[in-house]
Write an enzyme that holds these catalytic residues in place. Structure first.
Site, PDB file in Angstrom:
ATOM      1  N   GLN A 193      -3.813 -10.512  10.957  1.00 40.08           N
ATOM      2  CA  GLN A 193      -5.238 -11.444  10.219  1.00 40.08           C
ATOM      3  C   GLN A 193      -6.035 -12.022  11.197  1.00 40.08           C
ATOM      4  O   GLN A 193      -5.494 -12.961  11.712  1.00 40.08           O
ATOM      5  CB  GLN A 193      -5.013 -12.154   8.900  1.00 40.08           C
ATOM      6  CG  GLN A 193      -3.628 -11.659   7.999  1.00 40.08           C
ATOM      7  CD  GLN A 193      -5.209 -10.610   6.995  1.00 40.08           C
ATOM      8  OE1 GLN A 193      -6.176 -10.250   7.175  1.00 40.08           O
ATOM      9  NE2 GLN A 193      -4.251 -10.288   5.776  1.00 40.08           N
ATOM     10  N   TYR A 222       3.942  -1.691   4.528  1.00 46.06           N
ATOM     11  CA  TYR A 222       2.926  -2.353   5.153  1.00 46.06           C
ATOM     12  C   TYR A 222       2.733  -3.380   5.462  1.00 46.06           C
ATOM     13  O   TYR A 222       1.989  -3.996   6.298  1.00 46.06           O
ATOM     14  CB  TYR A 222       1.645  -1.911   3.737  1.00 46.06           C
ATOM     15  CG  TYR A 222       1.598  -0.884   3.444  1.00 46.06           C
ATOM     16  CD1 TYR A 222       1.250   0.615   4.053  1.00 46.06           C
ATOM     17  CD2 TYR A 222       1.642  -0.935   1.919  1.00 46.06           C
ATOM     18  CE1 TYR A 222       1.078   1.337   2.670  1.00 46.06           C
ATOM     19  CE2 TYR A 222       1.548  -0.536   1.157  1.00 46.06           C
ATOM     20  CZ  TYR A 222       1.211   1.278   1.524  1.00 46.06           C
ATOM     21  OH  TYR A 222       0.893   1.924   0.425  1.00 46.06           O
ATOM     22  N   ASP A 292       1.428  -4.417   1.208  1.00 43.75           N
ATOM     23  CA  ASP A 292      -0.514  -4.739   1.880  1.00 43.75           C
ATOM     24  C   ASP A 292      -0.809  -3.821   2.438  1.00 43.75           C
ATOM     25  O   ASP A 292      -1.174  -3.688   3.423  1.00 43.75           O
ATOM     26  CB  ASP A 292       0.090  -6.064   2.580  1.00 43.75           C
ATOM     27  CG  ASP A 292      -1.356  -6.945   3.610  1.00 43.75           C
ATOM     28  OD1 ASP A 292      -2.906  -6.187   2.946  1.00 43.75           O
ATOM     29  OD2 ASP A 292      -1.611  -7.201   4.386  1.00 43.75           O
ATOM     30  N   CYS A 319      -7.230  -6.354   0.736  1.00 45.08           N
ATOM     31  CA  CYS A 319      -8.878  -6.590   1.407  1.00 45.08           C
ATOM     32  C   CYS A 319      -9.918  -6.161   0.228  1.00 45.08           C
ATOM     33  O   CYS A 319     -11.523  -5.906   0.941  1.00 45.08           O
ATOM     34  CB  CYS A 319      -8.663  -5.847   2.962  1.00 45.08           C
ATOM     35  SG  CYS A 319      -8.577  -4.551   3.495  1.00 45.08           S
TER      36      CYS A 319
END
Length: 454
Positions: A193, A222, A292, A319
């Protein structure tokens, strides 16, 4: 975010040629102190082109100067400027994406938030880098905080930044950073990130949603470099299995587990959907699944396999709230209920956020199977989304307008209603898709509202 500046720990800048200015230039090689390096290098008369670097303007490949950008790490910005200076000094040509010529394509800088370590990746259009030693020596002299430098080779004419082949030019080829009390190894192709401060808030929210008490088995789908899975393994999971398609990330995840002394986590390089299907076929189960996925969201194959595994809790990090909402609907049809969703300001000064959602498996012991006779069906309201045909008829009857399925799909997608990412797209290459006219858009929105869909 309390202090929403200089938070980006990853700075990625392309290079391109600008206008010409005075000075010697070279073709096919590198020069310093009058010497020419590289096979077939030849001095070219004429002015050297200015080198542009920064970021692409939205929807274009026009480079915008970002030297004063207030969200990028300052030391990383200095590295980008230093690489540009050395390119001018050595006569290194920037990449020309139209012609496929030139040498330096991108520089990618990654900075450890807690450790301060720095990885610099030079993306080149050739495997040969004859002046690499002197280039790295000068670069680390100008930026002594650099920990390691790697060369990534990308020979393809593509918008994808990184290629598949790499070599270390200086240092160990990776950096370490601390997150949620654990140490993580980060290489050039690892997912990590970009905002470490908010990532801790995001991950601790996800761990809190999972309600780990030392008895649960966990799947980290993921998983990237294993960040969320290893945090879970250290904070109450009995066992963790991670999966990701990027082999270098899985290597980092295994190394992260080793140097953190975590023995209850294993990581596999595989397609997440195929891996989940394999577990389901083997009759395996899991108590909690962390997922994710990328911006495009998950796949029906993955979600179907997840439903077969039937974890009691699913913690979905995203996201892209639009594709997350689509996938949550799909899981709701598979017997899951959304308990709560938490937004995290991962990208300050933008309209993008990261969200973490908790889903729980409906308790089948509290549900009954019943039979309904045909004579009773007419008394039941089976509310559902309107079909495309019903929407077309409504618009035609009320407004006298004919609307296509493509236009309806566009407006549904605008409101987060479209079922799959690529539904109703043209299958032809480079096909131009017309936008729905404003008059028809309002009519379709009226129909969606009439049918209770928005």
């Amino acid at each position: 975010m309390d202090e929403p500046y200089r938070y980006r720990n990853k700075v990625m800048s392309p290079f391109a040629a600008g206008r010409r200015q005075g000075g010697a230039a070279l073709k096919g090689g590198f020069a310093k102190d009058g010497r020419v390096f590289g096979k077939g290098a030849a001095r070219r008369k004429g002015p050297l082109r200015e080198i542009l670097t920064g970021m692409y303007a939205a929807g274009t490949h026009r480079i915008v100067d970002t030297r004063h950008c207030l969200v990028e790490n300052e030391q990383a910005q200095k590295v980008v400027r230093s690489v540009k200076t050395l390119m001018m000094r050595y006569g290194i040509e920037p990449y020309d994406e139209d012609a496929g010529t030139g040498f330096m394509r991108h520089v990618v800088v990654r900075v450890g938030h807690e450790s301060g370590e720095m990885l610099v990746t030079l993306v080149t259009n050739s495997e040969e880098f004859p002046a690499s030693r002197s280039f790295c020596r000068e670069l680390t002299r100008m930026c002594p905080f650099i920990t390691t430098v790697v060369q990534n080779v990308n020979l393809r004419k593509t918008n994808v930044v990184l290629g598949g082949k790499e070599q270390r030019l200086y240092g160990p080829g990776f950096i370490l950073d601390t997150l949620c009390g654990l140490s993580f190894r980060i290489s050039s192709q690892s997912f990590y990130q970009v905002n470490s401060v908010q990532t801790e808030i995001l991950y601790l929210s996800a761990i809190g949603f999972a309600q780990l008490d030392g008895t649960q088995s966990v799947i980290d789908a993921y998983c990237g470099t294993g960040t969320i899975g290893l945090v879970a393994a250290s904070r109450g999971a009995s066992s963790v299995v991670g999966v990701d398609t990027v082999e270098s990330s899985i290597r980092d995840a295994r190394e992260n587990a080793r140097h953190n002394g975590i023995e209850n986590a294993a990581f596999h390089a595989a397609d997440a959907s195929s891996f989940m299907r394999g577990l389901a076929a083997e009759g395996r189960s899991a108590d909690v699944v962390f997922m994710d996925p990328p911006r495009a969201g998950s796949t029906e194959e993955f979600l179907d396999a997840l439903a077969v595994l039937a974890p009691r809790r699913v913690v979905y990090i995203s996201c892209n709230p639009v594709t997350q909402m689509r996938d949550l609907r799909y899981l709701a049809a598979k017997g899951y209920r959304v308990e709560k969703v938490q937004g995290v300001d991962m990208f300050p000064h933008t309209d993008h956020i990261e969200t973490v959602a908790l889903l729980s498996k409906l308790n089948t012991e509290h549900h009954l199977d019943i039979e309904i006779g045909e004579d009773e069906l007419s008394e039941i309201d089976f509310s559902k989304d309107a079909t495309y045909g019903e929407i077309k008829k409504y618009v035609l009857d009320k407004y006298g307008l004919k609307v296509s399925s493509l236009y309806i799909a566009q407006i549904k997608r605008k409101h987060g209603l479209i079922e799959r990412e690529n539904y109703n797209f043209s299958k032809k290459e480079n096909q131009r898709v017309p936008n729905c006219p404003e008059e028809k858009e309002k009519a379709i929105e009226d129909a969606l509202e009439h049918f209770g869909m928005i």
